[in-house]
Write a protein that holds these residues in place. Structure first.
Motif, PDB file in Angstrom:
ATOM      1  N   ASN A 149     -13.117   5.060   6.173  1.00  0.00           N
ATOM      2  CA  ASN A 149     -11.842   5.740   5.969  1.00  0.00           C
ATOM      3  C   ASN A 149     -11.185   5.909   7.334  1.00  0.00           C
ATOM      4  O   ASN A 149     -11.616   6.714   8.154  1.00  0.00           O
ATOM      5  CB  ASN A 149     -12.054   7.110   5.314  1.00  0.00           C
ATOM      6  CG  ASN A 149     -10.747   7.761   4.888  1.00  0.00           C
ATOM      7  OD1 ASN A 149      -9.724   7.602   5.530  1.00  0.00           O
ATOM      8  ND2 ASN A 149     -10.792   8.499   3.795  1.00  0.00           N
ATOM      9  N   HIS A 197      -8.221   3.776  -1.558  1.00  0.00           N
ATOM     10  CA  HIS A 197      -7.350   4.837  -1.066  1.00  0.00           C
ATOM     11  C   HIS A 197      -5.932   4.475  -1.470  1.00  0.00           C
ATOM     12  O   HIS A 197      -5.526   3.314  -1.379  1.00  0.00           O
ATOM     13  CB  HIS A 197      -7.466   4.946   0.459  1.00  0.00           C
ATOM     14  CG  HIS A 197      -6.885   6.196   1.017  1.00  0.00           C
ATOM     15  ND1 HIS A 197      -5.527   6.401   1.121  1.00  0.00           N
ATOM     16  CD2 HIS A 197      -7.477   7.321   1.501  1.00  0.00           C
ATOM     17  CE1 HIS A 197      -5.304   7.596   1.653  1.00  0.00           C
ATOM     18  NE2 HIS A 197      -6.470   8.172   1.898  1.00  0.00           N
ATOM     19  N   SER A 215      -4.082   2.511   1.027  1.00  0.00           N
ATOM     20  CA  SER A 215      -4.718   1.303   1.575  1.00  0.00           C
ATOM     21  C   SER A 215      -5.499   0.604   0.469  1.00  0.00           C
ATOM     22  O   SER A 215      -6.699   0.373   0.560  1.00  0.00           O
ATOM     23  CB  SER A 215      -5.649   1.672   2.737  1.00  0.00           C
ATOM     24  OG  SER A 215      -6.118   0.508   3.376  1.00  0.00           O
ATOM     25  N   GLY A 244      -9.168  -1.774  -1.058  1.00  0.00           N
ATOM     26  CA  GLY A 244      -9.465  -0.438  -0.588  1.00  0.00           C
ATOM     27  C   GLY A 244      -9.612   0.539  -1.736  1.00  0.00           C
ATOM     28  O   GLY A 244      -9.279   0.253  -2.884  1.00  0.00           O
ATOM     29  N   ASN A 262       0.811  -1.217   0.000  1.00  0.00           N
ATOM     30  CA  ASN A 262       0.000   0.000   0.000  1.00  0.00           C
ATOM     31  C   ASN A 262       0.846   1.270   0.000  1.00  0.00           C
ATOM     32  O   ASN A 262       0.637   2.170  -0.813  1.00  0.00           O
ATOM     33  CB  ASN A 262      -0.939   0.001   1.212  1.00  0.00           C
ATOM     34  CG  ASN A 262      -2.093  -0.964   1.040  1.00  0.00           C
ATOM     35  OD1 ASN A 262      -2.625  -1.122  -0.050  1.00  0.00           O
ATOM     36  ND2 ASN A 262      -2.474  -1.630   2.101  1.00  0.00           N
ATOM     37  N   THR A 271     -10.610   3.150   3.261  1.00  0.00           N
ATOM     38  CA  THR A 271      -9.390   2.365   3.456  1.00  0.00           C
ATOM     39  C   THR A 271      -9.679   0.968   3.988  1.00  0.00           C
ATOM     40  O   THR A 271      -8.858   0.063   3.827  1.00  0.00           O
ATOM     41  CB  THR A 271      -8.471   3.062   4.474  1.00  0.00           C
ATOM     42  OG1 THR A 271      -9.139   3.101   5.751  1.00  0.00           O
ATOM     43  CG2 THR A 271      -8.151   4.476   4.046  1.00  0.00           C
ATOM     44  N   THR A 272     -10.839   0.797   4.625  1.00  0.00           N
ATOM     45  CA  THR A 272     -11.118  -0.424   5.376  1.00  0.00           C
ATOM     46  C   THR A 272     -12.507  -0.944   5.036  1.00  0.00           C
ATOM     47  O   THR A 272     -13.459  -0.168   4.905  1.00  0.00           O
ATOM     48  CB  THR A 272     -11.035  -0.150   6.888  1.00  0.00           C
ATOM     49  OG1 THR A 272      -9.777   0.455   7.184  1.00  0.00           O
ATOM     50  CG2 THR A 272     -11.182  -1.429   7.689  1.00  0.00           C
TER      51      THR A 272
END
Length: 247
Positions: A92, A169, A172, A167, A23, A79-80
């Motif tokens: 995020n 992002h 991520s 993700g 990442n 991100t998650t």
């Protein structure tokens, strides 16, 4: 929503696990490339005499700068990924903001979808359209990737949702536990939305036993080793052929 079915393995929430090396390496690479192009643009624009050729080059540089800005803007969302008793949450972690939630109740049958899916060929993929959730390879060559498709109700309209289990992002993008996330989705649907039909290939592509929901890591490892062996064999044979032809 806690109405888990007793004849299935118990459902437990699962949260995506990011690969820090991939990442941050990918994110830094994108940022460095963006800064290099942007720096070249400003050097040409402010430190060199503006001749006709330089103006044309500066104009050409605005295209990759614009494309990178658009891409960076699109990849600064969540991100998650969290799959729990309520559904799928896209979070995020950098600003603790929940970007999107897909509840189990919002999943819809494919019969309610009135649009078209450009990735689905009516001839070769017609079987997929008999299921409410399915997975297939999208793209071609090295750019192909496994994609999940399902249907959700959004503001009264049924839309197709495409999921890569990654993700959105630049810092991520890659998850290390994609198989666990897929298992969480399939097991969650089996518990909370047993009316949703899942294509058997959705299990097979991710090495998940449809009866026990056990992830078959050994089988996956064997397939990876076989693919690496075949790829290496092809490279060796190609090198020998080139040596034979040219030397």
């Amino acid at each position: 929503m806690n109405n888990q079915k007793r004849d299935l393995p118990p459902f437990s929430p699962v949260t995506s696990s990011p690969s820090k090396i991939l990442n941050y390496g990918f994110g830094l690479l994108l940022l460095i490339s963006f800064l290099l192009v942007l720096g070249a643009f400003f050097v040409l624009l402010f430190f060199l005499p503006l001749e006709q050729n330089l103006i044309f080059i500066c104009f050409l540089l605005t295209l990759p700068i614009t494309l990178q800005i658009v891409y960076l803007k699109k990849t600064m969302k969540y991100t998650t990924t969290v799959i729990d008793n309520q559904g799928i949450h896209y979070v995020n972690k950098f600003n603790d903001k929940v970007e999107k939630i897909i509840t189990w109740d919002s999943f819809e049958k494919i019969d309610e979808f009135k649009g078209t899916i450009k990735e689905i060929s009516a001839s070769s993929d017609s079987d997929l359209l008999n299921y409410d959730v399915f997975a297939k390879m999208v793209g071609s060559g090295k750019y192909s990737h496994e994609t999940f498709f399902w249907f959700v109700s959004i503001n009264g309209n049924v839309e197709v949702h495409k999921e890569l289990f990654s993700g959105n992002h630049i810092f991520s993008m890659f998850y290390t536990n994609r198989l666990e996330l897929v298992r969480g989705l399939l097991l969650g649907l089996s518990h909370f939305r047993p009316d949703i039909k899942i294509h058997p290939k959705a299990y097979n592509m991710y090495y998940i036993n449809p009866g026990s929901f056990v992830i078959e890591y050994e089988k996956r490892k064997e397939d990876i080793n076989s693919a690496l062996f075949i790829g290496s064999l092809v490279v060796v044979i190609t090198v020998f052929i080139l040596l034979f032809v040219f030397f």
